[in-house]
Design a protein around this motif. Structure first.
Motif, PDB file in Angstrom:
ATOM      1  N   VAL A 240      41.103  29.324  50.927  1.00  0.00           N
ATOM      2  CA  VAL A 240      42.479  29.535  50.519  1.00  0.00           C
ATOM      3  C   VAL A 240      42.845  30.982  50.817  1.00  0.00           C
ATOM      4  O   VAL A 240      42.189  31.907  50.330  1.00  0.00           O
ATOM      5  N   LEU A 241      43.868  31.168  51.638  1.00  0.00           N
ATOM      6  CA  LEU A 241      44.385  32.504  51.931  1.00  0.00           C
ATOM      7  C   LEU A 241      45.562  32.782  51.008  1.00  0.00           C
ATOM      8  O   LEU A 241      46.516  31.998  50.946  1.00  0.00           O
ATOM      9  N   LEU A 242      45.511  33.891  50.296  1.00  0.00           N
ATOM     10  CA  LEU A 242      46.547  34.243  49.332  1.00  0.00           C
ATOM     11  C   LEU A 242      47.406  35.391  49.839  1.00  0.00           C
ATOM     12  O   LEU A 242      46.883  36.438  50.225  1.00  0.00           O
ATOM     13  N   ALA A 243      48.709  35.199  49.805  1.00  0.00           N
ATOM     14  CA  ALA A 243      49.637  36.282  50.137  1.00  0.00           C
ATOM     15  C   ALA A 243      49.597  37.338  49.042  1.00  0.00           C
ATOM     16  O   ALA A 243      49.377  37.031  47.868  1.00  0.00           O
ATOM     17  N   THR A 244      49.835  38.584  49.410  1.00  0.00           N
ATOM     18  CA  THR A 244      49.830  39.676  48.439  1.00  0.00           C
ATOM     19  C   THR A 244      51.197  40.319  48.284  1.00  0.00           C
ATOM     20  O   THR A 244      51.359  41.233  47.464  1.00  0.00           O
ATOM     21  N   ARG A 245      52.181  39.860  49.062  1.00  0.00           N
ATOM     22  CA  ARG A 245      53.520  40.446  48.982  1.00  0.00           C
ATOM     23  C   ARG A 245      54.565  39.342  48.908  1.00  0.00           C
ATOM     24  O   ARG A 245      54.366  38.251  49.446  1.00  0.00           O
ATOM     25  N   ASN A 246      55.682  39.649  48.258  1.00  0.00           N
ATOM     26  CA  ASN A 246      56.776  38.686  48.136  1.00  0.00           C
ATOM     27  C   ASN A 246      57.543  38.566  49.437  1.00  0.00           C
ATOM     28  O   ASN A 246      57.670  39.532  50.208  1.00  0.00           O
ATOM     29  N   ILE A 247      58.091  37.383  49.666  1.00  0.00           N
ATOM     30  CA  ILE A 247      59.025  37.225  50.767  1.00  0.00           C
ATOM     31  C   ILE A 247      60.366  37.835  50.368  1.00  0.00           C
ATOM     32  O   ILE A 247      60.726  37.898  49.190  1.00  0.00           O
ATOM     33  N   GLN A 248      61.122  38.316  51.349  1.00  0.00           N
ATOM     34  CA  GLN A 248      62.394  38.967  51.077  1.00  0.00           C
ATOM     35  C   GLN A 248      63.364  38.035  50.365  1.00  0.00           C
ATOM     36  O   GLN A 248      64.137  38.465  49.503  1.00  0.00           O
ATOM     37  N   GLU A 249      63.289  36.753  50.685  1.00  0.00           N
ATOM     38  CA  GLU A 249      64.209  35.784  50.085  1.00  0.00           C
ATOM     39  C   GLU A 249      64.018  35.637  48.583  1.00  0.00           C
ATOM     40  O   GLU A 249      64.905  35.149  47.878  1.00  0.00           O
TER      41      GLU A 249
ATOM     42  N   TYR B  44      51.811  32.851  34.545  1.00  0.00           N
ATOM     43  CA  TYR B  44      52.526  34.058  34.981  1.00  0.00           C
ATOM     44  C   TYR B  44      52.104  35.226  34.085  1.00  0.00           C
ATOM     45  O   TYR B  44      52.902  35.763  33.319  1.00  0.00           O
ATOM     46  N   PRO B  45      50.827  35.631  34.173  1.00  0.00           N
ATOM     47  CA  PRO B  45      50.325  36.678  33.272  1.00  0.00           C
ATOM     48  C   PRO B  45      51.074  37.996  33.464  1.00  0.00           C
ATOM     49  O   PRO B  45      51.430  38.369  34.579  1.00  0.00           O
TER      50      PRO B  45
ATOM     51  N   ARG C  87      51.508  35.162  41.437  1.00  0.00           N
ATOM     52  CA  ARG C  87      50.367  35.427  42.310  1.00  0.00           C
ATOM     53  C   ARG C  87      49.153  35.880  41.499  1.00  0.00           C
ATOM     54  O   ARG C  87      48.020  35.520  41.806  1.00  0.00           O
ATOM     55  N   ARG C  88      49.393  36.687  40.458  1.00  0.00           N
ATOM     56  CA  ARG C  88      48.268  37.115  39.607  1.00  0.00           C
ATOM     57  C   ARG C  88      47.608  35.912  38.948  1.00  0.00           C
ATOM     58  O   ARG C  88      46.380  35.832  38.859  1.00  0.00           O
ATOM     59  N   GLY C  89      48.420  34.991  38.482  1.00  0.00           N
ATOM     60  CA  GLY C  89      47.860  33.804  37.846  1.00  0.00           C
ATOM     61  C   GLY C  89      47.090  32.934  38.822  1.00  0.00           C
ATOM     62  O   GLY C  89      46.016  32.410  38.498  1.00  0.00           O
ATOM     63  N   VAL C  90      47.634  32.775  40.015  1.00  0.00           N
ATOM     64  CA  VAL C  90      46.944  31.982  41.045  1.00  0.00           C
ATOM     65  C   VAL C  90      45.611  32.618  41.407  1.00  0.00           C
ATOM     66  O   VAL C  90      44.577  31.939  41.484  1.00  0.00           O
ATOM     67  N   GLU C  91      45.623  33.927  41.623  1.00  0.00           N
ATOM     68  CA  GLU C  91      44.381  34.617  41.975  1.00  0.00           C
ATOM     69  C   GLU C  91      43.352  34.472  40.858  1.00  0.00           C
ATOM     70  O   GLU C  91      42.172  34.175  41.109  1.00  0.00           O
ATOM     71  N   ARG C  92      43.779  34.684  39.623  1.00  0.00           N
ATOM     72  CA  ARG C  92      42.878  34.551  38.475  1.00  0.00           C
ATOM     73  C   ARG C  92      42.218  33.175  38.445  1.00  0.00           C
ATOM     74  O   ARG C  92      40.984  33.060  38.305  1.00  0.00           O
ATOM     75  N   ASP C  93      43.019  32.131  38.615  1.00  0.00           N
ATOM     76  CA  ASP C  93      42.497  30.775  38.444  1.00  0.00           C
ATOM     77  C   ASP C  93      41.717  30.295  39.660  1.00  0.00           C
ATOM     78  O   ASP C  93      40.728  29.566  39.518  1.00  0.00           O
ATOM     79  N   LEU C  94      42.136  30.709  40.859  1.00  0.00           N
ATOM     80  CA  LEU C  94      41.379  30.321  42.045  1.00  0.00           C
ATOM     81  C   LEU C  94      40.024  31.028  42.093  1.00  0.00           C
ATOM     82  O   LEU C  94      39.026  30.425  42.495  1.00  0.00           O
ATOM     83  N   LEU C  95      39.979  32.303  41.713  1.00  0.00           N
ATOM     84  CA  LEU C  95      38.691  33.006  41.701  1.00  0.00           C
ATOM     85  C   LEU C  95      37.746  32.389  40.686  1.00  0.00           C
ATOM     86  O   LEU C  95      36.538  32.296  40.935  1.00  0.00           O
ATOM     87  N   ALA C  96      38.277  31.946  39.551  1.00  0.00           N
ATOM     88  CA  ALA C  96      37.436  31.261  38.574  1.00  0.00           C
ATOM     89  C   ALA C  96      36.913  29.952  39.141  1.00  0.00           C
ATOM     90  O   ALA C  96      35.740  29.604  38.948  1.00  0.00           O
ATOM     91  N   ALA C  97      37.768  29.230  39.873  1.00  0.00           N
ATOM     92  CA  ALA C  97      37.336  27.982  40.500  1.00  0.00           C
ATOM     93  C   ALA C  97      36.268  28.238  41.556  1.00  0.00           C
ATOM     94  O   ALA C  97      35.286  27.498  41.663  1.00  0.00           O
ATOM     95  N   ALA C  98      36.455  29.307  42.345  1.00  0.00           N
ATOM     96  CA  ALA C  98      35.490  29.628  43.398  1.00  0.00           C
ATOM     97  C   ALA C  98      34.147  30.045  42.814  1.00  0.00           C
ATOM     98  O   ALA C  98      33.093  29.768  43.399  1.00  0.00           O
ATOM     99  N   ALA C  99      34.169  30.690  41.654  1.00  0.00           N
ATOM    100  CA  ALA C  99      32.920  31.097  41.015  1.00  0.00           C
ATOM    101  C   ALA C  99      32.090  29.890  40.588  1.00  0.00           C
ATOM    102  O   ALA C  99      30.859  29.957  40.511  1.00  0.00           O
ATOM    103  N   ALA C 100      32.772  28.780  40.333  1.00  0.00           N
ATOM    104  CA  ALA C 100      32.076  27.572  39.881  1.00  0.00           C
ATOM    105  C   ALA C 100      31.809  26.575  41.002  1.00  0.00           C
ATOM    106  O   ALA C 100      31.052  25.619  40.805  1.00  0.00           O
ATOM    107  N   ASN C 101      32.416  26.783  42.162  1.00  0.00           N
ATOM    108  CA  ASN C 101      32.283  25.818  43.258  1.00  0.00           C
ATOM    109  C   ASN C 101      31.941  26.554  44.545  1.00  0.00           C
ATOM    110  O   ASN C 101      32.790  27.227  45.128  1.00  0.00           O
ATOM    111  N   PRO C 102      30.694  26.436  45.038  1.00  0.00           N
ATOM    112  CA  PRO C 102      30.293  27.157  46.247  1.00  0.00           C
ATOM    113  C   PRO C 102      31.018  26.703  47.503  1.00  0.00           C
ATOM    114  O   PRO C 102      30.930  27.372  48.540  1.00  0.00           O
TER     115      PRO C 102
END
Length: 237
Positions: A159-168, A106-107, A180-195
């Motif tokens: 992987v499709l990432l949501a960019t907005r919170n749900i109202q709930e 949770y950066p 979401r920032r942490g997920v994006e950070r780590d998934l992009l790093a994974a994608a950079a290493a895995n075609p």
């Protein structure tokens, strides 16, 4: 299992926690022009584990379908991608990391605040775990990090990432945004290493399949192979 019809390669839909195969009906209608669309009711009784969930799909005896899941179903799709190099494609719609993981995920928020808010959030979920099955699944779902599975994807995986919170989740807006920032950070790093892994941000919430079905289906159609299965080496970047 529900068969929504359509022509072309098989596409299996995996619903979110607490959902059902029937909940895909509207979304499936946007995909039957190019694929034979099926949906399954995921196991809702004990025993349960991620391995059992995957074995249940294997036991369906389908003809090597592409696999698409949302939320909890997307986490299953991620594990499927790590184990099945022959799969034509695996797609996760905002299913990636449980909501109760380490503060480092949770950066931008102080660890002490993350710990306090995660404790509040856990209490909310525990109040909903009214059966042994839900208690077992919540323990895995909320504390799990499927990003490790996506990093090991052996077939074309989106992987499709949501960019907005749900109202709930408005009481936890900053926590969810940090997650979401942490997920994006780590998934992009994974994608950079895995075609084989592609990560795409979507202007929508976690419930994008319901709120934007036509738009999300269009993204899915663009990624799915139209006919012949993909090889492991044919991953996208």
């Amino acid at each position: 299992m529900l068969d929504f019809g359509g022509s072309g390669p098989q596409l299996l839909l995996l619903h979110g926690l607490g959902g059902s195969a029937e909940g895909w009906r509207e979304f499936a209608g946007f995909l039957t022009g190019t694929h034979h669309v099926l949906a399954v009711d995921l196991r809702a009784e004990l025993p349960w584990s991620w391995d059992i969930a995957l074995a249940d799909i294997e036991a369906l005896g389908l003809d090597n379908p592409a696999v698409l899941g949302m939320s909890f179903g997307g986490m299953i799709a991620g594990r499927w991608a790590a184990r099945h190099p022959e799969c034509p494609a695996a797609i996760s719609i905002d299913g990636h990391r449980g909501g109760l993981t380490a503060p480092a995920n949770y950066p931008g928020l102080a660890p002490a605040r993350v710990d306090a808010e995660l404790a509040e959030l856990r209490a909310v979920f525990e109040a909903q775990a009214r059966t042994p099955f839900l208690a077992t699944v919540f323990d895995a779902f909320l504390a799990d990090d499927t990003i490790d599975a996506f990093a090991k994807a052996r077939c074309p995986t989106l992987v499709l990432l949501a960019t907005r919170n749900i109202q709930e989740a408005r009481d936890f807006d900053e926590l969810m945004a940090a997650g979401r920032r942490g997920v994006e950070r780590d998934l992009l790093a994974a994608a950079a290493a895995n075609p084989n892994l592609t990560v795409t941000k979507v202007d929508g919430t976690h419930g994008m399949v319901t709120t934007r079905p036509a738009a999300i289906a269009a993204v899915v159609r663009q990624f799915l192979p139209p006919s012949a299965p993909w090889s492991e080496a044919a991953g996208r970047t």
